[in-house]
Design an enzyme around this catalytic site. Sequence first.
Site, PDB file in Angstrom:
ATOM      1  N   GLU A   1       9.852 -18.306 -29.205  1.00  0.00           N
ATOM      2  CA  GLU A   1       9.966 -18.155 -30.662  1.00  0.00           C
ATOM      3  C   GLU A   1       8.565 -18.140 -31.296  1.00  0.00           C
ATOM      4  OE1 GLU A   1       9.282 -20.548 -33.105  1.00  0.00           O
ATOM      5  OE2 GLU A   1       8.873 -22.326 -31.885  1.00  0.00           O
TER       6      GLU A   1
ATOM      7  N   CYS B   1      10.029 -29.653 -36.898  1.00  0.00           N
ATOM      8  CA  CYS B   1      11.321 -30.328 -36.772  1.00  0.00           C
ATOM      9  C   CYS B   1      11.611 -30.705 -35.323  1.00  0.00           C
ATOM     10  CB  CYS B   1      12.438 -29.459 -37.328  1.00  0.00           C
ATOM     11  SG  CYS B   1      12.579 -27.838 -36.520  1.00  0.00           S
ATOM     12  N   ASN B   2      10.977 -30.014 -34.381  1.00  0.00           N
ATOM     13  CA  ASN B   2      11.258 -30.258 -32.965  1.00  0.00           C
ATOM     14  C   ASN B   2      10.172 -31.027 -32.230  1.00  0.00           C
ATOM     15  OD1 ASN B   2      13.807 -29.103 -32.737  1.00  0.00           O
ATOM     16  ND2 ASN B   2      12.962 -27.049 -32.539  1.00  0.00           N
ATOM     17  N   ARG B   3       9.016 -31.242 -32.876  1.00  0.00           N
ATOM     18  CA  ARG B   3       7.949 -31.958 -32.173  1.00  0.00           C
ATOM     19  C   ARG B   3       6.924 -32.518 -33.157  1.00  0.00           C
ATOM     20  NH1 ARG B   3       6.117 -29.651 -27.888  1.00  0.00           N
ATOM     21  NH2 ARG B   3       7.702 -28.016 -27.835  1.00  0.00           N
TER      22      ARG B   3
ATOM     23  N   ALA C   1      27.753 -19.284 -46.558  1.00  0.00           N
ATOM     24  CA  ALA C   1      26.464 -19.715 -47.111  1.00  0.00           C
ATOM     25  C   ALA C   1      25.820 -20.775 -46.230  1.00  0.00           C
ATOM     26  CB  ALA C   1      26.648 -20.245 -48.534  1.00  0.00           C
ATOM     27  N   GLY C   2      26.205 -20.786 -44.954  1.00  0.00           N
ATOM     28  CA  GLY C   2      25.646 -21.764 -44.030  1.00  0.00           C
ATOM     29  C   GLY C   2      24.338 -21.295 -43.420  1.00  0.00           C
ATOM     30  N   GLU C   3      23.887 -22.025 -42.397  1.00  0.00           N
ATOM     31  CA  GLU C   3      22.592 -21.753 -41.776  1.00  0.00           C
ATOM     32  C   GLU C   3      22.535 -20.365 -41.148  1.00  0.00           C
ATOM     33  OE1 GLU C   3      19.689 -23.591 -38.247  1.00  0.00           O
ATOM     34  OE2 GLU C   3      21.509 -24.646 -38.863  1.00  0.00           O
TER      35      GLU C   3
END
Length: 415
Positions: free
Chosen positions: A112, A50-52, A188-190
């Site tokens: 991460e 998603c980031n690269r 119920a979010g992220e």
Amino acid sequence: MTLLALGINYTTAPVSIRERLAFPTEILYDAVTDLCQQQHISEAAILSTCNRTEIYCATQDNNIEAVIDWISRNRQLKQTEFQPFLYAHTDNALIRHIFRVASGLESMILGEPQILGQMKTAYQTANQAGTLGKNLGKLFQHTFSTAKKVRTDTAIGSSSVSVAFAAVQLSKQIFDNLSEQTAVLIGAGETIELTARHLHQNGIGRIIIANRTYDKAHNLASQFNGYAIALSELPLHIAEADIIVSSTASQLPILGKGLVESAIKKRKHKPIFMVDLAVPRDIEPEVETLNDVFLYTVDDLQNIINDNLNSRRQAAEQAEEIIDTNVEHFLAWMKAQKVQSTIVDYRQQASQLQQESLHKALASLQNGGPPEQIMRQLAHTLTNKLIHTPCTQLRKASENERHDLIAAAREIFKL
């Protein structure tokens, strides 16, 4: 042969561009296969998160334009739409870059661990597609061993840097065994999804998810063998909770002092660990005054995260030293590959001369010639043929005053 990386990431391109250049898992195999069929590209792999998105190639002539053309066709984009956001690395810079990416030093969240798994997916897909040759294949193996050493020898991944992970780590400090605990998650979010995931991975005994929309709570709870309730049912389940994490968009507190005090009495003063990740707050501040309640807010966790980020930055400095060393190791391997082809060519040339001389000697023996004379002639002929070209080249080097070649010859032949 040139190693090339071409890509975009969260620092160079907005999400509107990144999502259009992404390669979903279901098309990754076909994409890397098609890429490797392009002229001048002998090896290829694609990393897409998603980031690269990064494309790794072994090319004959460092033809970046050919890769850009392929991206344009494959993603059905005009070059002007994405080219300004691209970065490119070759050879030494590429090696350092891919080591840093796999080690989490290029990630949005420093250190991460997910990126290493995503890098392995890129490798496995390319390997299955048959698009990895000796160079990229070896580069990925060095990348994985470098990232593993960074993880093992530094503390870059040991400290929590998300509020969800920090909350779970705190709960582990309060409860010896999470498998015996019940967690009630509100929302119920992220953030709640991440909290549920971390709790599940750490062996939480039971998860209850409360939300205004029951279906959202049910969909999330089903991923983690949890139990869903409507927000209106929450007062009936508070006493079951050893851990409460709340993150909603409510403008008013959801849990008041009286409700929590009543739950503590029903629990016979067993402690409750509570984390309020909402802004505005979901839990009344007065709850903190109750005995047997450990209440943390998002600000409390942010202080922990900031301390841990500083720890990761210090670990990143150690990681860079490990990467420096491993870059040198891989460069040494690449240099060895370059000389290997010269060694192979030299051996083949010598073998050819050997076969020619041997063929003549055997023919002479079959014609009845004297064996001793033939053997002497074979040794003389083979020696002359082997030293003829080097001697000729050395004379030319002397005529051209190439003293460096003469010195190199003395070293090679140990004269």
